[in-house]
Write a protein that holds these residues in place. Structure first.
Motif, PDB file in Angstrom:
ATOM      1  N   MET A 109       0.847  -1.193   0.000  1.00 30.27           N
ATOM      2  CA  MET A 109       0.000   0.000   0.000  1.00 30.27           C
ATOM      3  C   MET A 109       0.879   1.238   0.000  1.00 30.27           C
ATOM      4  O   MET A 109       2.032   1.203   0.422  1.00 30.27           O
ATOM      5  CB  MET A 109      -0.928   0.011   1.229  1.00 30.27           C
ATOM      6  N   ARG A 110       0.319   2.321  -0.521  1.00 30.77           N
ATOM      7  CA  ARG A 110       0.998   3.618  -0.544  1.00 30.77           C
ATOM      8  C   ARG A 110       0.459   4.434   0.625  1.00 30.77           C
ATOM      9  O   ARG A 110      -0.755   4.602   0.758  1.00 30.77           O
ATOM     10  CB  ARG A 110       0.763   4.339  -1.871  1.00 30.77           C
ATOM     11  N   VAL A 111       1.335   4.933   1.477  1.00 29.01           N
ATOM     12  CA  VAL A 111       0.895   5.510   2.750  1.00 29.01           C
ATOM     13  C   VAL A 111       1.313   6.965   2.933  1.00 29.01           C
ATOM     14  O   VAL A 111       0.894   7.591   3.908  1.00 29.01           O
ATOM     15  CB  VAL A 111       1.447   4.674   3.921  1.00 29.01           C
ATOM     16  N   ALA A 112       2.149   7.527   2.071  1.00 29.62           N
ATOM     17  CA  ALA A 112       2.689   8.878   2.275  1.00 29.62           C
ATOM     18  C   ALA A 112       2.031   9.859   1.322  1.00 29.62           C
ATOM     19  O   ALA A 112       1.731   9.531   0.169  1.00 29.62           O
ATOM     20  CB  ALA A 112       4.202   8.892   2.079  1.00 29.62           C
ATOM     21  N   ALA A 113       1.808  11.066   1.827  1.00 25.07           N
ATOM     22  CA  ALA A 113       1.232  12.135   1.012  1.00 25.07           C
ATOM     23  C   ALA A 113       1.843  13.453   1.441  1.00 25.07           C
ATOM     24  O   ALA A 113       1.944  13.743   2.644  1.00 25.07           O
ATOM     25  CB  ALA A 113      -0.290  12.181   1.161  1.00 25.07           C
ATOM     26  N   GLU A 114       2.275  14.261   0.471  1.00 26.44           N
ATOM     27  CA  GLU A 114       2.845  15.569   0.770  1.00 26.44           C
ATOM     28  C   GLU A 114       1.723  16.581   0.995  1.00 26.44           C
ATOM     29  O   GLU A 114       0.723  16.596   0.273  1.00 26.44           O
ATOM     30  CB  GLU A 114       3.757  16.029  -0.364  1.00 26.44           C
ATOM     31  N   ARG A 115       1.893  17.430   2.007  1.00 25.72           N
ATOM     32  CA  ARG A 115       0.909  18.470   2.298  1.00 25.72           C
ATOM     33  C   ARG A 115       1.349  19.824   1.770  1.00 25.72           C
ATOM     34  O   ARG A 115       0.562  20.567   1.203  1.00 25.72           O
ATOM     35  CB  ARG A 115       0.659  18.558   3.802  1.00 25.72           C
ATOM     36  N   ASP A 116       2.592  20.169   2.000  1.00 26.35           N
ATOM     37  CA  ASP A 116       3.132  21.448   1.540  1.00 26.35           C
ATOM     38  C   ASP A 116       4.640  21.286   1.410  1.00 26.35           C
ATOM     39  O   ASP A 116       5.155  20.164   1.380  1.00 26.35           O
ATOM     40  CB  ASP A 116       2.756  22.599   2.491  1.00 26.35           C
ATOM     41  N   SER A 117       5.352  22.409   1.347  1.00 23.38           N
ATOM     42  CA  SER A 117       6.791  22.352   1.149  1.00 23.38           C
ATOM     43  C   SER A 117       7.546  21.885   2.383  1.00 23.38           C
ATOM     44  O   SER A 117       8.744  21.579   2.299  1.00 23.38           O
ATOM     45  CB  SER A 117       7.318  23.736   0.740  1.00 23.38           C
ATOM     46  N   ARG A 118       6.898  21.815   3.531  1.00 24.67           N
ATOM     47  CA  ARG A 118       7.570  21.450   4.772  1.00 24.67           C
ATOM     48  C   ARG A 118       7.051  20.160   5.382  1.00 24.67           C
ATOM     49  O   ARG A 118       7.734  19.548   6.195  1.00 24.67           O
ATOM     50  CB  ARG A 118       7.428  22.597   5.794  1.00 24.67           C
ATOM     51  N   THR A 119       5.856  19.712   5.027  1.00 20.95           N
ATOM     52  CA  THR A 119       5.189  18.640   5.755  1.00 20.95           C
ATOM     53  C   THR A 119       4.863  17.466   4.836  1.00 20.95           C
ATOM     54  O   THR A 119       4.374  17.664   3.720  1.00 20.95           O
ATOM     55  CB  THR A 119       3.891  19.148   6.409  1.00 20.95           C
ATOM     56  N   VAL A 120       5.146  16.256   5.333  1.00 14.96           N
ATOM     57  CA  VAL A 120       4.767  15.008   4.677  1.00 14.96           C
ATOM     58  C   VAL A 120       4.080  14.138   5.722  1.00 14.96           C
ATOM     59  O   VAL A 120       4.650  13.882   6.791  1.00 14.96           O
ATOM     60  CB  VAL A 120       5.982  14.269   4.091  1.00 14.96           C
ATOM     61  N   GLN A 121       2.861  13.706   5.437  1.00 16.89           N
ATOM     62  CA  GLN A 121       2.110  12.865   6.358  1.00 16.89           C
ATOM     63  C   GLN A 121       2.185  11.412   5.916  1.00 16.89           C
ATOM     64  O   GLN A 121       2.111  11.104   4.720  1.00 16.89           O
ATOM     65  CB  GLN A 121       0.651  13.305   6.448  1.00 16.89           C
ATOM     66  N   ILE A 122       2.305  10.514   6.905  1.00 19.51           N
ATOM     67  CA  ILE A 122       2.469   9.086   6.643  1.00 19.51           C
ATOM     68  C   ILE A 122       1.462   8.322   7.495  1.00 19.51           C
ATOM     69  O   ILE A 122       1.386   8.541   8.713  1.00 19.51           O
ATOM     70  CB  ILE A 122       3.896   8.616   6.971  1.00 19.51           C
ATOM     71  N   ARG A 123       0.707   7.477   6.850  1.00 18.90           N
ATOM     72  CA  ARG A 123      -0.226   6.612   7.557  1.00 18.90           C
ATOM     73  C   ARG A 123       0.477   5.301   7.909  1.00 18.90           C
ATOM     74  O   ARG A 123       0.969   4.601   7.026  1.00 18.90           O
ATOM     75  CB  ARG A 123      -1.444   6.338   6.684  1.00 18.90           C
ATOM     76  N   ARG A 124       0.561   5.002   9.215  1.00 20.26           N
ATOM     77  CA  ARG A 124       1.247   3.782   9.652  1.00 20.26           C
ATOM     78  C   ARG A 124       0.460   2.551   9.243  1.00 20.26           C
ATOM     79  O   ARG A 124      -0.741   2.452   9.529  1.00 20.26           O
ATOM     80  CB  ARG A 124       1.432   3.810  11.165  1.00 20.26           C
TER      81      ARG A 124
END
Length: 413
Positions: free
Chosen positions: A262-277
Motif C-alpha cells: 500500500m501507498r501511505v505517504a502524502a505531501e501536504r506542503d513544502s515542509r510537511t509530509v504525512q504518513i499513515r502507519r
C-alpha cells in the motif's frame, strides 16, 4: 421550562461526538476493554484513509536532485521535539570573582534562603562573600527521556560576577513552560573563557561568565508521549522545499508498496509530509525502516552575505547573467603643509604662515571585467579574476542583484 430543558439536552447530545473524538487512542482502547469489547480503529478504514490523504497513484516526474541524503538527515518527526527548561540557582566556590552583594541584592537573598533551608540561622548578620554568583540555568530535554536520565545544562551569570571558573552549581530545580519541575541540576561548571587582570592591563578571552555542566541534570519527570499509539506520522523538512517533499513521499510509497502492499505517504506542503502507519507494525519499527531511505534533496539558489564578518556563501545553483563590472576604490588624499613666509630684509614686514593644501585623487586597481557565471566554478573564478577582497565581492554581488543579473535569492545577515 420544558423547552429550555429540551434545548439543553439536545446541546449535550450534540456535544457527545466531539467529546468522544477528543479522547486519545489509548483512552478509547481502555474504554472499549472496560465495556467488554475490542476497539476497532476507524483510521485504518481504507475509505477514511483515501478521504484524509491524497496519495498519488505513481511517482512524480521530477528532475534529479542535488544531493542524495537519508530521510533522517533532512526531516524530523513532528512529535519528536525538545522541551526547554529553565531555573534559578547559585554557583559557589568562586575565587573572589562572584557577585558583589551590594550591586546584586538578589544574590544575598538567595544565600540567606539557602542557608535557612539547611537549618542555619542568618538573622542579624551581613554576608560579605565574594565567591557566590546568581545564575540562570537552561537545558533542552530531548524527547522520550525517562526519569533518571541525565542531560546537559548551560549556566549563565545574571549578576556582576567576573568569572564562573572553578565554581560548582548547587541543586537547582528546572521548570518547563507549564511551571512543573522536570529536572534538577547540580555539578561543576566548565568555563572555556578566562580573564587575566593586572594593575595596568586586562586580558579577556571567550566568555568567562557562562559555562556548561555536562550531564549535570537528572530528569525527575518524563514528558507524557504515546509514540506507539500514533496512527499518523508527520515529517517536517528542516529546509522546506516542494521538490524534496514530493521525493520523500515517492520514496516512502515505493518502499511501502513492496513491503506492505500500500501507498501511505502524502505531501501536504513544502515542509510537511504525512504518513499513515500500516496495520500490524509498531510506529517505532515502521519509522526505523523508512528513515534510512535515500532521497535526492533539493535547495533553492541562494547567496548568503554577512557584512559584519565578510562571510560569503554561494549555493551550487547560483547563476549570473553576462554583465560587465567596473570595480575600484577611489582614494582621496588631502595633505596640509603650511609654509612659513619670511619678509625681505629691512622691509619692516612680519613673518607669516601661508597655508598650503595638496589634494591627490587615485583609483588603484580600477578595471572593467566581463562576468558570466553559468555554474559555481565559473562564477568563483570570475570573481577571483577581479582581484577584490570580500567586502568588494559583497558590493559587487549587491550591485549584480540590483541590476537583475543574479539568478538567486540574496540573503543579508
Amino acid at each position: 421550562m420544558m423547552r429550555g430543558l429540551a434545548l439543553m439536552l439536545a446541546a449535550v447530545l450534540g456535544l457527545q461526538p466531539a467529546l468522544a473524538d477528543g479522547l486519545t487512542l489509548k483512552a478509547k482502547r481502555e474504554l472499549a476493554a472496560k465495556n467488554g469489547g475490542v476497539y476497532d480503529d476507524p483510521e485504518y478504514n481504507p475509505a477514511t484513509t483515501s478521504r484524509m490523504f491524497r496519495v498519488s497513484s505513481g511517482p512524480s516526474s521530477l528532475p534529479p536532485g542535488q544531493v542524495a541524503s537519508r530521510i533522517k538527515d533532512i526531516a524530523q518527526l513532528q512529535s519528536s521535539r525538545d522541551n526547554q527548561l529553565v531555573g534559578y540557582g547559585l554557583v559557589i566556590g568562586l575565587a573572589g570573582s562572584g557577585d558583589s552583594l551590594r550591586n546584586s541584592p538578589f544574590t544575598e537573598q538567595s544565600i540567606r534562603a539557602m542557608l535557612e533551608n539547611l537549618g542555619i540561622a542568618t538573622e542579624g548578620g551581613s554576608a560579605r562573600a565574594k565567591n557566590v554568583a546568581a545564575v540562570i540555568v537552561t537545558a533542552n530535554m530531548p524527547p522520550y527521556v525517562q526519569s533518571g536520565a541525565r542531560i546537559d545544562i548551560d549556566v549563565s551569570s545574571m549578576g556582576d560576577a567576573t568569572s564562573l571558573a572553578g565554581g560548582t552549581l548547587i541543586m537547582t530545580p528546572l521548570k518547563a513552560a507549564d511551571g512543573e519541575i522536570y529536572a534538577v541540576g547540580q555539578g561543576s561548571v566548565i568555563v572555556s573563557g578566562f580573564t587575566a587582570k593586572g594593575q595596568a592591563e586586562q586580558l579577556t578571552q571567550g566568555v568567562p561568565t557562562s559555562g556548561r555542566v555536562p550531564n549535570g541534570a537528572i530528569v525527575e519527570r518524563a514528558v507524557q508521549a504515546e509514540f506507539d499509539d500514533q496512527a499518523t506520522l508527520t515529517l517536517q523538512l528542516r529546509n522546506p522545499d516542494f521538490s524534496t517533499a514530493i521525493r520523500i513521499a515517492d520514496a516512502i510509497n515505493d518502499y511501502t508498496s513492496q513491503r506492505f502492499g500500500m501507498r501511505v505517504a502524502a505531501e501536504r506542503d513544502s515542509r510537511t509530509v504525512q504518513i499513515r502507519r500500516p496495520k500490524g507494525v509498531s510506529a517505532a519499527r515502521f519509522y526505523a525502516e523508512i528513515e534510512n531511505l535515500v532521497v535526492e534533496s533539493d535547495t533553492p539558489a541562494r547567496v548568503v552575505i554577512d557584512e559584519r564578518t565578510g562571510t560569503i556563501v554561494i549555493g551550487n545553483d547560483v547563476k549570473i547573467s553576462r554583465v560587465a563590472i567596473s570595480h575600484g576604490t577611489l582614494t582621496v588624499r588631502i595633505t596640509e603643509a603650511p609654509r612659513v613666509v619670511q619678509p625681505e630684509p629691512f622691509s619692516k614686514g612680519e613673518t607669516a604662515v601661508e597655508p598650503f593644501t595638496a589634494i591627490e585623487a587615485n583609483r588603484p586597481d580600477a578595471r572593467v571585467a566581463v562576468l558570466d557565471g553559468p555554474d559555481l566554478e565559473t562564477l568563483v573564478s570570475g570573481l577571483n579574476r577581479l582581484g577584490v577582497k570580500p567586502d568588494g565581492i559583497i558590493a559587487i554581488l549587491q550591485g549584480i542583484k540590483s541590476a537583475g543579473a543574479l539568478q538567486a535569492d540574496l540573503v543579508l545577515q
